[in-house]
Design an enzyme around this catalytic site. Structure first.
Site, PDB file in Angstrom:
ATOM      1  N   TYR A 171       2.906   9.981  -0.323  1.00  0.00           N
ATOM      2  CA  TYR A 171       4.093   9.157   0.713  1.00  0.00           C
ATOM      3  C   TYR A 171       5.557   9.694   0.104  1.00  0.00           C
ATOM      4  CZ  TYR A 171       0.290   6.609   2.693  1.00  0.00           C
ATOM      5  OH  TYR A 171      -0.828   5.935   3.119  1.00  0.00           O
ATOM      6  N   HIS A 205      -7.767   9.570  -1.536  1.00  0.00           N
ATOM      7  CA  HIS A 205      -6.963   9.499  -0.459  1.00  0.00           C
ATOM      8  C   HIS A 205      -7.572  10.314   0.892  1.00  0.00           C
ATOM      9  CE1 HIS A 205      -2.508   9.341   1.418  1.00  0.00           C
ATOM     10  NE2 HIS A 205      -3.460   9.100   2.448  1.00  0.00           N
ATOM     11  N   ASP A 235       0.889  -1.136  -0.023  1.00  0.00           N
ATOM     12  CA  ASP A 235      -0.123   0.001  -0.001  1.00  0.00           C
ATOM     13  C   ASP A 235       0.788   1.144  -0.146  1.00  0.00           C
ATOM     14  OD1 ASP A 235      -2.897   1.104   0.708  1.00  0.00           O
ATOM     15  OD2 ASP A 235      -1.413   2.325   1.940  1.00  0.00           O
ATOM     16  N   LYS A 253      -2.946   6.191  -4.056  1.00  0.00           N
ATOM     17  CA  LYS A 253      -4.242   7.196  -4.036  1.00  0.00           C
ATOM     18  C   LYS A 253      -4.047   8.378  -4.415  1.00  0.00           C
ATOM     19  CE  LYS A 253      -3.792   4.606   0.576  1.00  0.00           C
ATOM     20  NZ  LYS A 253      -2.380   4.596   1.046  1.00  0.00           N
TER      21      LYS A 253
END
Ligand code: A2P
Length: 356
Positions: free
Chosen positions: A72, A133, A67, A100
């Site tokens: 990120y 997200h 994931d 996301k």
């Protein structure tokens, strides 16, 4: 003799088949028809330098689900680790990769471009799951893929957020083959139902904070009635960030990994508290995403299928729930986010102010 050798050979083939049938992880069938492995490697706050070791040891330990998210900042590193895995002869279709749509991409007209950017970084032709997200939106900085900031450091909010328009663009991505399933993350009940009720392709997954102090009973009910699988983040109580001032957790609660009740159950099974927390969630049909950069913990976190919590233990674990008061994440990492009309936890904030 030749006959005996053939029988022996067939036995070995059969044993290999049985083992390889039982080694793959448990999966849950999404409403899209695709299977999602119930344990995935979470990668939030995992720096790119740590990705190669973490992703490779996860894959070698049997994880088939990774994931990540555009925000990120580690999709490129994940793409490189995955390429190494595929170069060893492993197949793309055996993995489940989630990413996301970032809050700076929260417009129908931007969804395709952001998914394509993620695919390019991940070096993949499709992702298995694409999630919105967060329900709120930020204006993008002029030069980089980051939120623009006001002089006081708060984020510039994009107030014109239309979830249904964004969802239509998400559905187009499924039809174009860029993602297999679509879903939501961090949406509250009202926001989720709005999308669900108007969707042509229904959201098949909701990713939310879900840990023993915040067990999300209401959302679980809402999702179970609509065949929306729930993926939990922070099932271990996010020990790496709970001391961070930008997050809050009910002050008098011990860290989940040190909770004496969880410890007692762990000792009874000769398991760690982390394994008990993960088992508690997965035993109830929740998908989990423990994040670790340490190979021994990565292995430990998937070693949860060889024991079962008893009904009394489940009851004890259920009793740790503090509902909204147990929530860790309020997204204050983005200063001023609570002023966005789609900020999902507004009521909770009012209640907290009264009790604090
Ligand atoms: P580390 O990466 O140093 O192993 P969550 O998934 O709830 O957000 O928790 C992630 C945090 O928990 C990370 O800080 C991670 O640290 C730590 N962690 C992950 N697995 C374990 C484990 N089995 N035992 C103790 N801490 C763990």
């Amino acid at each position: 003799m030749a006959h005996a050798r053939t029988i022996l050979y067939l036995c070995v083939v059969l044993a290999t088949l049985v083992i390889s049938k039982s080694t793959p992880q448990k999966t849950i069938k999404l409403s899209s028809g695709h299977e999602i492995p119930v344990v995935g490697l979470g990668t939030w706050q995992m720096p790119s330098e740590a990705i190669d070791v973490a992703v490779t040891s996860a894959l070698e330990s049997g994880y088939r689900h990774i994931d990540t998210a555009f925000t990120y900042g580690n999709e490129e590193a994940i793409g490189k680790a995955l390429k190494k895995w595929f170069d060893k002869g492993n197949k793309r279709q055996d993995l489940f990769i989630t990413t996301k749509l970032p809050p700076i991409g929260m417009r129908g007209s931007l969804v395709e471009a952001y998914l394509k950017l993620s695919l390019e970084k991940l070096n993949l032709e499709y992702v298995d799951l694409y999630l919105i997200h967060k329900p709120f939106a930020f204006v993008k900085d002029k030069y980089k893929h980051q939120p623009a900031l006001n002089e006081d450091g708060s984020v510039v909010l994009d107030l014109d957020t239309d979830h249904l328009d964004i969802w239509k663009a998400m559905e187009k991505q499924v039809k174009a083959g860029r993602c297999r399933s679509i879903g939501l993350s961090n949406f509250n009940r009202t926001q989720l139902l709005n999308v669900y009720d108007h969707a042509e392709i229904k959201p098949s997954n909701l990713q939310i904070e879900l840990q023993a102090y915040n067990q999300q009973r209401e959302m679980r009910e809402v999702c179970s009635l609509r065949n929306i699988a729930i993926t939990a983040f922070s099932t271990l109580g996010s020990p790496g960030s709970s001391s961070d001032k930008r997050t809050r957790i009910y002050k008098s609660l011990p860290k989940l990994l040190d909770n004496p009740k969880v410890k007692r159950i762990a000792d009874a099974h000769n398991k760690t508290t982390a394994q008990v927390l993960l088992r508690h969630a997965t035993q109830a049909g929740i998908i989990v995403l423990p994040k670790s950069t340490h190979p021994d913990r990565i292995r430990q976190n998937i070693g949860i299928f060889d024991f079962e919590l008893t009904d009394d233990e489940v009851k004890l674990m259920n009793g740790l729930d503090k509902g909204e008061q147990g929530r860790i994440f309020h997204f204050f990492i983005d200063k001023g986010v609570e002023k966005h009309p789609q900020y999902p936890f507004a009521t909770q904030l009012k209640n907290e102010k009264k009790t604090e």
